[in-house]
Design an enzyme around this catalytic site. Structure first.
Site, mmCIF file in Angstrom:
data_model
loop_
_atom_site.group_PDB
_atom_site.id
_atom_site.type_symbol
_atom_site.label_atom_id
_atom_site.label_comp_id
_atom_site.label_asym_id
_atom_site.label_seq_id
_atom_site.Cartn_x
_atom_site.Cartn_y
_atom_site.Cartn_z
ATOM 1 N N GLU A 18 0.839 -1.207 0.000
ATOM 2 C CA GLU A 18 0.000 0.000 0.000
ATOM 3 C C GLU A 18 0.873 1.256 0.000
ATOM 4 O OE1 GLU A 18 -3.649 -1.888 2.630
ATOM 5 O OE2 GLU A 18 -1.981 -0.946 3.624
ATOM 6 N N ASP A 224 -11.322 -9.197 4.119
ATOM 7 C CA ASP A 224 -11.781 -10.561 4.452
ATOM 8 C C ASP A 224 -12.857 -10.418 5.522
ATOM 9 O OD1 ASP A 224 -8.994 -9.997 6.017
ATOM 10 O OD2 ASP A 224 -10.423 -11.022 7.320
HETATM 11 N N1 ADE Z 1 -6.434 -7.210 8.814
HETATM 12 C C1 ADE Z 1 -7.079 -7.668 7.725
HETATM 13 N N2 ADE Z 1 -7.833 -8.742 8.027
HETATM 14 C C2 ADE Z 1 -7.671 -8.958 9.348
HETATM 15 C C3 ADE Z 1 -8.171 -9.914 10.249
HETATM 16 N N3 ADE Z 1 -8.996 -10.880 9.841
HETATM 17 N N4 ADE Z 1 -7.766 -9.870 11.543
HETATM 18 C C4 ADE Z 1 -6.919 -8.888 11.950
HETATM 19 N N5 ADE Z 1 -6.398 -7.971 11.142
HETATM 20 C C5 ADE Z 1 -6.776 -7.989 9.850
#
Ligand code: ADE
Length: 255
Positions: A18, A224
């Site tokens: 990024e 996610d």
């Molecule tokens: N950053 C992106 N996805 C994450 C997750 N599932 N848990 C903690 N930090 C994150």
């Protein structure tokens, strides 16, 4: 910041991918290495900036934020990066502007309440209210309403059957844990019902900014759903579109 002070914005990214995408946007670029971290200073659209990869986790990000404030004299920090969605209505690709930022792994019970940050009396740190509105307007005007999303982002989200991205303002929690288990997610949701997403740095940087009395903004993109598919979803998101998102956000905020 008083009116005579020159505005210098620290921009921190959660992933090296990024940050790399932001570097070409900086004019009068200078590179510094301090405390095993690389800092890039210069201007974006005549605004002074210092850009760095935060490194992962609360301690690492706090070190990066402290160097920005003490060495580079930044008087505002914006943190951008990916997050795991907690609220059911969030989809991969949505953007969340942080409001109240919790440290979900802070637990000094029975001495203090769960999540209370010792010696502050606070359960969470608030992001700067004026900046929330300002950045919400910038992002919604330039990304959500006017300029359509980067085509590669939309194609990717379509390929994984996600709808057109939405923009939210809400609560975010940080902890030194990658959440990838439905039962952990469920517990977090029950403990903090207003929670939109989780990540690993924001609340630590929020605490540093609170101590130094400078405004903090947190802007996260859902990579996610903080569940059993997270490891794959997260990696695919970072490989395919995370850097495109950060580029688009910086354009929305500065150009
Ligand atoms: N950053 C992106 N996805 C994450 C997750 N599932 N848990 C903690 N930090 C994150």
């Amino acid at each position: 910041m008083n009116s005579n002070q020159h505005r210098i914005i620290g921009i921190m990214g959660a992933m090296p991918e990024e940050v790399e995408e932001i570097i070409p946007m900086i004019q009068n670029l200078q590179k510094f290495e301090i405390g095993n971290r690389i800092f890039y200073s210069g201007t974006i659209n005549h605004i002074s900036v210092v850009v760095a990869f935060a490194k992962w986790g609360k301690v690492a990000a706090s070190i990066t934020a402290s160097v920005m404030i003490l060495h580079f004299k930044v008087n505002e920090i914006i943190f951008t990066g990916v997050a795991g969605g907690i609220a059911d209505h969030l989809n991969i690709g949505d953007i969340v502007i942080g409001k109240n930022i919790y440290q979900h792994d802070m637990d000094a019970r029975p001495l203090l309440q769960q999540f209370e940050i010792p010696l502050t009396g606070k359960l969470f740190f608030e992001c700067d209210a004026e900046k929330i509105n300002l950045y919400h307007n910038f992002i919604s005007n330039s990304i959500i309403n006017k300029i359509s999303f980067d085509k590669e982002i939309i194609d990717y989200l379509e390929s994984i059957k996600q709808p057109y991205p939405k923009l939210y303002i809400g609560d975010i929690a940080s902890g030194d844990q990658f959440i990838h288990d439905y039962s952990v997610k469920k517990t977090l949701k029950e403990k903090i019902p207003t929670l939109l997403c989780v990540e690993m740095e924001g609340a630590a940087v929020a605490q540093v900014c609170h101590e130094y009395k400078i405004p903090f903004s947190l802007i996260r993109i859902i990579s996610d759903n903080a569940n059993n598919d997270s490891i794959i979803d997260f990696q695919k998101f970072v490989e395919n579109i995370a850097s495109k998102y950060s580029c688009m956000l910086i354009q929305a905020l500065f150009l």
